[in-house]
Design a protein around this motif. Structure first.
Motif, PDB file in Angstrom:
ATOM      1  N   GLN A 181       0.822  -1.054  -0.017  1.00 33.78           N
ATOM      2  CA  GLN A 181      -0.049   0.006  -0.185  1.00 33.78           C
ATOM      3  C   GLN A 181       0.872   1.037  -0.029  1.00 33.78           C
ATOM      4  O   GLN A 181       0.520   2.169  -0.515  1.00 33.78           O
ATOM      5  CB  GLN A 181      -0.852   0.105   1.187  1.00 33.78           C
TER       6      GLN A 181
ATOM      7  N   GLN B 137       1.824   2.147  -3.415  1.00 32.99           N
ATOM      8  CA  GLN B 137       0.726   2.497  -4.134  1.00 32.99           C
ATOM      9  C   GLN B 137       0.342   4.082  -3.822  1.00 32.99           C
ATOM     10  O   GLN B 137       0.063   4.954  -4.755  1.00 32.99           O
ATOM     11  CB  GLN B 137      -0.691   1.872  -3.800  1.00 32.99           C
ATOM     12  N   LEU B 138       0.496   4.494  -2.697  1.00 33.06           N
ATOM     13  CA  LEU B 138       0.630   5.774  -2.253  1.00 33.06           C
ATOM     14  C   LEU B 138       1.517   6.508  -3.032  1.00 33.06           C
ATOM     15  O   LEU B 138       1.325   7.706  -3.594  1.00 33.06           O
ATOM     16  CB  LEU B 138       0.870   6.015  -0.981  1.00 33.06           C
TER      17      LEU B 138
ATOM     18  N   LEU C   6       0.696   7.374  -6.525  1.00 33.34           N
ATOM     19  CA  LEU C   6      -0.377   8.467  -6.617  1.00 33.34           C
ATOM     20  C   LEU C   6       0.242  10.034  -6.516  1.00 33.34           C
ATOM     21  O   LEU C   6      -0.388  11.032  -6.927  1.00 33.34           O
ATOM     22  CB  LEU C   6      -1.408   8.196  -5.487  1.00 33.34           C
TER      23      LEU C   6
ATOM     24  N   PHE D 209       2.164  14.202  -1.545  1.00 32.67           N
ATOM     25  CA  PHE D 209       0.885  13.401  -1.244  1.00 32.67           C
ATOM     26  C   PHE D 209       1.136  12.311  -0.126  1.00 32.67           C
ATOM     27  O   PHE D 209       0.563  12.047   0.716  1.00 32.67           O
ATOM     28  CB  PHE D 209       0.472  12.661  -2.504  1.00 32.67           C
TER      29      PHE D 209
ATOM     30  N   LEU E 246      -1.750  12.439   8.222  1.00 29.88           N
ATOM     31  CA  LEU E 246      -3.224  12.079   8.804  1.00 29.88           C
ATOM     32  C   LEU E 246      -3.135  10.894   9.540  1.00 29.88           C
ATOM     33  O   LEU E 246      -3.712  11.149  10.613  1.00 29.88           O
ATOM     34  CB  LEU E 246      -3.850  11.880   7.544  1.00 29.88           C
TER      35      LEU E 246
ATOM     36  N   ASP F 114      -4.409  10.970  13.467  1.00 27.85           N
ATOM     37  CA  ASP F 114      -5.370  10.352  14.097  1.00 27.85           C
ATOM     38  C   ASP F 114      -4.770   9.040  15.017  1.00 27.85           C
ATOM     39  O   ASP F 114      -5.725   8.849  16.183  1.00 27.85           O
ATOM     40  CB  ASP F 114      -5.978   9.247  12.765  1.00 27.85           C
TER      41      ASP F 114
ATOM     42  N   HIS G 135     -11.109  -0.630  15.333  1.00 31.77           N
ATOM     43  CA  HIS G 135     -11.482  -0.684  13.861  1.00 31.77           C
ATOM     44  C   HIS G 135     -10.979   0.560  12.886  1.00 31.77           C
ATOM     45  O   HIS G 135     -10.643   0.505  11.908  1.00 31.77           O
ATOM     46  CB  HIS G 135     -12.926  -0.943  13.771  1.00 31.77           C
TER      47      HIS G 135
ATOM     48  N   SER H 237      -4.466   2.380   5.288  1.00 30.37           N
ATOM     49  CA  SER H 237      -4.157   3.331   4.281  1.00 30.37           C
ATOM     50  C   SER H 237      -2.672   3.658   3.979  1.00 30.37           C
ATOM     51  O   SER H 237      -2.561   3.945   3.019  1.00 30.37           O
ATOM     52  CB  SER H 237      -4.678   4.689   4.963  1.00 30.37           C
TER      53      SER H 237
ATOM     54  N   GLU I  20     -13.954   9.709   7.265  1.00 34.07           N
ATOM     55  CA  GLU I  20     -12.517   9.824   7.796  1.00 34.07           C
ATOM     56  C   GLU I  20     -11.792  10.205   7.067  1.00 34.07           C
ATOM     57  O   GLU I  20     -11.630   9.851   5.885  1.00 34.07           O
ATOM     58  CB  GLU I  20     -12.080   8.468   8.351  1.00 34.07           C
ATOM     59  N   GLU I  21     -10.903  11.252   7.095  1.00 32.14           N
ATOM     60  CA  GLU I  21     -10.255  12.391   6.499  1.00 32.14           C
ATOM     61  C   GLU I  21      -9.194  11.382   5.373  1.00 32.14           C
ATOM     62  O   GLU I  21      -9.210  11.448   4.290  1.00 32.14           O
ATOM     63  CB  GLU I  21      -9.765  13.165   6.834  1.00 32.14           C
ATOM     64  N   ILE I  22      -8.664  10.483   6.347  1.00 30.47           N
ATOM     65  CA  ILE I  22      -7.273   9.759   5.751  1.00 30.47           C
ATOM     66  C   ILE I  22      -8.079   8.789   4.301  1.00 30.47           C
ATOM     67  O   ILE I  22      -7.299   8.829   3.362  1.00 30.47           O
ATOM     68  CB  ILE I  22      -6.713   8.982   6.695  1.00 30.47           C
ATOM     69  N   HIS I  23      -9.235   8.216   4.456  1.00 27.05           N
ATOM     70  CA  HIS I  23      -9.679   7.571   3.582  1.00 27.05           C
ATOM     71  C   HIS I  23     -10.340   8.406   2.384  1.00 27.05           C
ATOM     72  O   HIS I  23     -10.279   7.897   1.409  1.00 27.05           O
ATOM     73  CB  HIS I  23     -10.600   6.463   4.192  1.00 27.05           C
TER      74      HIS I  23
ATOM     75  N   VAL J 245      -8.857  11.094   1.448  1.00 27.79           N
ATOM     76  CA  VAL J 245      -7.842  11.571   0.872  1.00 27.79           C
ATOM     77  C   VAL J 245      -7.322  10.273  -0.085  1.00 27.79           C
ATOM     78  O   VAL J 245      -6.830  10.849  -1.438  1.00 27.79           O
ATOM     79  CB  VAL J 245      -6.749  12.038   1.619  1.00 27.79           C
ATOM     80  N   VAL J 246      -7.159   9.289   0.289  1.00 21.36           N
ATOM     81  CA  VAL J 246      -6.543   8.360  -0.400  1.00 21.36           C
ATOM     82  C   VAL J 246      -7.510   7.780  -1.665  1.00 21.36           C
ATOM     83  O   VAL J 246      -7.245   7.738  -2.823  1.00 21.36           O
ATOM     84  CB  VAL J 246      -6.228   7.022   0.234  1.00 21.36           C
TER      85      VAL J 246
ATOM     86  N   ALA K 209      -7.920  10.366  -4.452  1.00 16.43           N
ATOM     87  CA  ALA K 209      -6.483  10.362  -5.352  1.00 16.43           C
ATOM     88  C   ALA K 209      -6.695   9.165  -6.194  1.00 16.43           C
ATOM     89  O   ALA K 209      -6.207   9.344  -7.425  1.00 16.43           O
ATOM     90  CB  ALA K 209      -5.335  10.100  -4.373  1.00 16.43           C
ATOM     91  N   VAL K 210      -6.992   8.041  -5.766  1.00 16.55           N
ATOM     92  CA  VAL K 210      -7.285   6.656  -6.713  1.00 16.55           C
ATOM     93  C   VAL K 210      -8.103   7.147  -7.749  1.00 16.55           C
ATOM     94  O   VAL K 210      -8.083   6.836  -8.752  1.00 16.55           O
ATOM     95  CB  VAL K 210      -7.411   5.709  -5.915  1.00 16.55           C
TER      96      VAL K 210
ATOM     97  N   ALA L  15      -7.007   9.629 -10.284  1.00 20.11           N
ATOM     98  CA  ALA L  15      -5.884   9.114 -10.905  1.00 20.11           C
ATOM     99  C   ALA L  15      -6.600   8.359 -12.372  1.00 20.11           C
ATOM    100  O   ALA L  15      -6.124   8.216 -13.288  1.00 20.11           O
ATOM    101  CB  ALA L  15      -4.876   8.438 -10.248  1.00 20.11           C
TER     102      ALA L  15
ATOM    103  N   SER M  83     -14.789  -1.274   3.056  1.00 23.19           N
ATOM    104  CA  SER M  83     -14.686  -1.148   4.723  1.00 23.19           C
ATOM    105  C   SER M  83     -13.676  -1.879   5.050  1.00 23.19           C
ATOM    106  O   SER M  83     -13.204  -3.097   4.285  1.00 23.19           O
ATOM    107  CB  SER M  83     -15.915  -1.700   5.054  1.00 23.19           C
ATOM    108  N   SER M  84     -12.990  -1.683   6.094  1.00 22.43           N
ATOM    109  CA  SER M  84     -12.008  -2.441   6.812  1.00 22.43           C
ATOM    110  C   SER M  84     -12.475  -4.108   7.302  1.00 22.43           C
ATOM    111  O   SER M  84     -11.939  -5.014   7.517  1.00 22.43           O
ATOM    112  CB  SER M  84     -11.388  -1.790   8.068  1.00 22.43           C
TER     113      SER M  84
ATOM    114  N   LYS N 208     -10.971  -1.872   2.580  1.00 22.67           N
ATOM    115  CA  LYS N 208      -9.875  -0.736   2.358  1.00 22.67           C
ATOM    116  C   LYS N 208      -8.665  -1.390   2.468  1.00 22.67           C
ATOM    117  O   LYS N 208      -8.298  -2.442   2.659  1.00 22.67           O
ATOM    118  CB  LYS N 208     -10.430   0.196   3.500  1.00 22.67           C
ATOM    119  N   PRO N 209      -7.867  -0.428   1.749  1.00 24.54           N
ATOM    120  CA  PRO N 209      -7.959   0.857   1.153  1.00 24.54           C
ATOM    121  C   PRO N 209      -8.488   0.537  -0.421  1.00 24.54           C
ATOM    122  O   PRO N 209      -8.029  -0.287  -0.964  1.00 24.54           O
ATOM    123  CB  PRO N 209      -6.814   1.619   1.430  1.00 24.54           C
ATOM    124  N   LEU N 210      -9.024   1.563  -0.784  1.00 27.72           N
ATOM    125  CA  LEU N 210      -9.329   1.461  -2.363  1.00 27.72           C
ATOM    126  C   LEU N 210      -7.816   1.634  -2.989  1.00 27.72           C
ATOM    127  O   LEU N 210      -7.199   2.389  -2.620  1.00 27.72           O
ATOM    128  CB  LEU N 210     -10.149   2.540  -2.671  1.00 27.72           C
ATOM    129  N   THR N 211      -7.747   0.675  -3.985  1.00 20.61           N
ATOM    130  CA  THR N 211      -6.457   0.782  -4.845  1.00 20.61           C
ATOM    131  C   THR N 211      -6.777   1.036  -6.261  1.00 20.61           C
ATOM    132  O   THR N 211      -7.871   0.601  -6.790  1.00 20.61           O
ATOM    133  CB  THR N 211      -5.471  -0.402  -4.551  1.00 20.61           C
TER     134      THR N 211
END
Lengths: 151, 130
Positions: free
Chosen positions: A26, A29-30, A33, A41, A48, A52, A79, A87, B14-17, B19-20, B23-24, B27, B91-92, B113-116
């Motif tokens: 992952q 993958q980031l 992007l 990015f 983040l 968190d 969770h 992420s 959730e912001e982190i999810h 954002v990712v 971007a995916v 792209a 979802s996780s 998760k996460p979406l790729t």
């Protein structure tokens, strides 16, 4: 430190993250992007996570200390932490979260406590490694920008 | 299909999810709109002129755990409006009961998760949006 030495150090550091199981695909993958429109990015996403995760760990610790135990709340918090770690590819964090969730499911408070301590240690180590990594990257960034501008 | 015409609604608190996933999706060249909970998602779908058909979105990605309204309830309400837009749960929680709960609510698919880029490619192809 000269540019090529810095670059080698960055490459070595990143490889060690994967070899030692701190990060998984992952993270790559980031990086894929990241581009000129979002040059920071990866660091932003990691930031983040690092914003968190301490809050979630604190909330988990606080909730563990409450009586009567609220395993539903604990499961919900971990969770979120698991998702946040996923992420960025934080595989050790993610795996420990799965262990914690299993203890919640079994209503095993002592298991949750032990797992939390491991999560906190993993988190501290990962945070230190990532911060060092991005510190190095920031040192090469101005030079790489100059090189790219001349292309 | 021209991906610039693909409108995706991303439902995630959730912001982190966000954002990712954003971007995916960008792209991949799709247009992204966002809702931070299930209630906002339902409102956006309703206001997009949905009902009795596929609505304004080509695809909806939704998280499960969200404040105000969760992904299961949002999915149920969107389906109750007669919207046939593909809904993919992200979802996780990926155990069979979690997946089945979403399918029972009316989702078409589930991805952890996460979406790729790879997962998105499969989903776009599955729903004829590639």
């Amino acid at each position: 430190m000269d540019y090529s030495t810095l670059r080698r150090q960055i490459t070595f550091m990143k490889k060690s993250f994967f070899d030692q199981g701190y990060l998984d695909e992952q993270f790559n993958q980031l990086e894929e992007l990241q581009d000129e429109s979002s040059p920071n990015f990866v660091e932003e996403v990691v930031a983040l996570f690092l914003k968190d995760s301490p809050r979630l760990l604190t909330n988990i610790e606080h909730t563990i200390g409450k009586y009567p135990q609220d395993f539903h709340r604990l499961d919900s918090l971990v969770h979120q932490l698991k998702g946040s770690g996923s992420s960025i590819g934080a595989v050790r964090m993610k795996n420990e979260c799965s262990v914690f969730k299993a203890h919640c499911n079994d209503k095993n408070l002592e298991g949750c406590r032990r797992s939390l301590q491991r999560m906190k240690r993993e988190h501290a180590t990962l945070k230190q490694k990532l911060e060092s990594y991005f510190q190095l990257l920031r040192q090469v960034a101005p030079r790489e920008h100059a090189v790219n501008s001349r292309k | 299909m021209d991906r610039r015409r693909i409108r995706v609604l991303l439902v995630e608190d959730e912001e982190i999810h966000r954002v990712v996933a954003r971007a995916v999706l960008r792209a991949a060249g799709v247009e992204v709109e966002e809702a931070e909970n299930g209630a906002e998602a339902v409102r956006r779908v309703r206001e997009s002129g949905a009902g009795g058909g596929s609505g304004a979105y080509n695809l909806i990605f939704t998280d499960k755990q969200m404040p105000v309204m969760d992904g299961h309830e949002a999915t149920r309400q969107i389906r109750a409006m007669g919207v046939a837009t593909p809904i993919v749960a992200v979802s996780s929680d990926s155990l069979p009961p979690d997946v089945q709960a979403f399918i029972t609510a009316g989702a078409n698919d589930f991805t952890p998760k996460p979406l790729t880029k790879e997962k998105l490619g499969h989903i776009l192809a599955k729903f004829g949006l590639a």
